[in-house]
Design an enzyme around this catalytic site. Structure first.
Site, mmCIF file in Angstrom:
data_model
loop_
_atom_site.group_PDB
_atom_site.id
_atom_site.type_symbol
_atom_site.label_atom_id
_atom_site.label_comp_id
_atom_site.label_asym_id
_atom_site.label_seq_id
_atom_site.Cartn_x
_atom_site.Cartn_y
_atom_site.Cartn_z
ATOM 1 N N CYS A 1 0.828 -1.219 0.000
ATOM 2 C CA CYS A 1 0.000 0.000 0.000
ATOM 3 C C CYS A 1 0.864 1.272 0.000
ATOM 4 O O CYS A 1 1.635 1.509 0.928
ATOM 5 C CB CYS A 1 -0.907 -0.012 1.225
ATOM 6 S SG CYS A 1 -1.788 1.540 1.455
ATOM 7 N N VAL B 1 -6.277 0.749 5.288
ATOM 8 C CA VAL B 1 -5.014 1.044 5.954
ATOM 9 C C VAL B 1 -4.341 2.175 5.177
ATOM 10 O O VAL B 1 -4.644 2.356 4.002
ATOM 11 C CB VAL B 1 -4.097 -0.212 6.003
ATOM 12 C CG1 VAL B 1 -4.635 -1.217 6.981
ATOM 13 C CG2 VAL B 1 -3.868 -0.816 4.619
ATOM 14 N N GLU C 1 -6.071 7.642 7.726
ATOM 15 C CA GLU C 1 -5.804 8.642 6.670
ATOM 16 C C GLU C 1 -4.344 9.092 6.673
ATOM 17 O O GLU C 1 -3.898 9.852 7.540
ATOM 18 C CB GLU C 1 -6.732 9.873 6.767
ATOM 19 C CG GLU C 1 -8.182 9.580 6.436
ATOM 20 C CD GLU C 1 -8.393 9.104 4.996
ATOM 21 O OE1 GLU C 1 -7.568 9.413 4.130
ATOM 22 O OE2 GLU C 1 -9.378 8.392 4.760
ATOM 23 N N SER C 2 -3.642 8.627 5.644
ATOM 24 C CA SER C 2 -2.188 8.840 5.598
ATOM 25 C C SER C 2 -1.781 10.310 5.686
ATOM 26 O O SER C 2 -0.797 10.636 6.364
ATOM 27 C CB SER C 2 -1.615 8.206 4.328
ATOM 28 O OG SER C 2 -2.197 8.773 3.176
HETATM 29 N N1 GSH Z 1 -7.298 7.989 1.833
HETATM 30 C C1 GSH Z 1 -6.682 6.829 2.430
HETATM 31 C C2 GSH Z 1 -6.546 5.747 1.375
HETATM 32 C C3 GSH Z 1 -6.023 4.444 1.967
HETATM 33 C C4 GSH Z 1 -6.252 3.279 1.013
HETATM 34 O O1 GSH Z 1 -6.936 3.412 -0.028
HETATM 35 N N2 GSH Z 1 -5.691 2.144 1.379
HETATM 36 C C5 GSH Z 1 -5.911 0.948 0.592
HETATM 37 C C6 GSH Z 1 -4.657 0.107 0.464
HETATM 38 S S1 GSH Z 1 -3.476 0.923 -0.544
HETATM 39 C C7 GSH Z 1 -6.929 0.073 1.273
HETATM 40 O O2 GSH Z 1 -6.904 -0.099 2.482
HETATM 41 N N3 GSH Z 1 -7.818 -0.474 0.464
HETATM 42 C C8 GSH Z 1 -8.829 -1.364 0.923
HETATM 43 C C9 GSH Z 1 -10.175 -0.937 0.410
HETATM 44 O O3 GSH Z 1 -10.267 0.071 -0.298
HETATM 45 O O4 GSH Z 1 -11.115 -1.588 0.725
HETATM 46 C C10 GSH Z 1 -5.330 7.225 3.032
HETATM 47 O O5 GSH Z 1 -4.726 8.197 2.549
HETATM 48 O O6 GSH Z 1 -4.902 6.595 4.007
#
Ligand code: GSH
Length: 191
Positions: free
Chosen positions: A10, A50, A62-63
């Site tokens: 990720c 995550v 939220e990163s």
């Molecule tokens: N806006 C979130 C995006 C986080 C994100 O999209 N993480 C992905 C992995 S790269 C995830 O957990 N995806 C699982 C899903 O969308 O169900 C951030 O910045 O933390």
């Protein structure tokens, strides 16, 4: 002790890993299988995504928000310039990072126009980095960290040649001199 709910592949988690490494913060990792996410992850983050950090039962997803939290919680070394204009610009870049990542995902999905859209974003990034060495202002910082996970993955996972984007290539080479970023290159190589 901070716990990071993490996934190696990720890029949003990579942002957090880089900031933690830059600040030499000790933390433990709980690896989440993104293909088979545990139901309890929704108790940590209502979106089920995550990264999430946890500290004494306190949860933060939220990163982009996590990066800013870590910057305030562990101010040394600083990753957001002292100058308000630099700070604002870095925040703006992070806020608009989706403009860069959306075409990346279009390319990864194999959308018809994915290649062209991502090439356009790389050209924009290249033009910006030709004018200024760092995305974060006068020094390396959070905005550079926010973008680099996708640039690394584009190069190493999607086979994008950075040759036509020399300023991006130089920026990446400088970033990879930093152990925190070089470690991410290893993570990507192991995916
Ligand atoms: N806006 C979130 C995006 C986080 C994100 O999209 N993480 C992905 C992995 S790269 C995830 O957990 N995806 C699982 C899903 O969308 O169900 C951030 O910045 O933390």
């Amino acid at each position: 002790m901070i716990t990071l709910y993490d996934a190696a592949r990720c890029p949003y988690c990579a942002r957090v890993r880089i900031v933690l490494a830059e600040k030499s913060v000790e933390y433990e990792t709980i690896e989440i299988d993104l293909d088979d996410r545990p139901a309890w992850i929704y108790e940590k983050n209502s979106t089920g995504r995550v990264p999430v950090v946890e500290e004494d039962g306190w949860l933060l997803p939220e990163s982009a928000v996590i990066m800013e939290y870590l910057e305030e919680r562990y101010p040394d070394p600083p990753l957001l310039g002292a100058d308000p204009a630099d700070k604002a610009l870095a925040r703006l870049r992070i806020f608009r990072c989706d403009d860069f990542t959306r075409p990346y995902y279009a390319l990864r999905r194999g959308d018809d126009n994915g290649q062209a859209l991502f090439a356009e974003q790389l050209a924009r990034l290249d033009a910006r980095l030709e004018r200024h060495a760092w995305l974060s202002g006068s020094e390396y910082g959070l905005a550079d960290i926010a973008y680099v996970p996708w640039v690394l993955r584009a190069r190493d996972r999607l086979g994008i040649d950075l040759g036509p984007y020399p300023a991006v290539g130089e920026w990446l080479a400088l970033l990879l001199e930093r152990p925190a970023v070089a470690e991410e290159e290893h993570v990507v190589a192991g995916l």
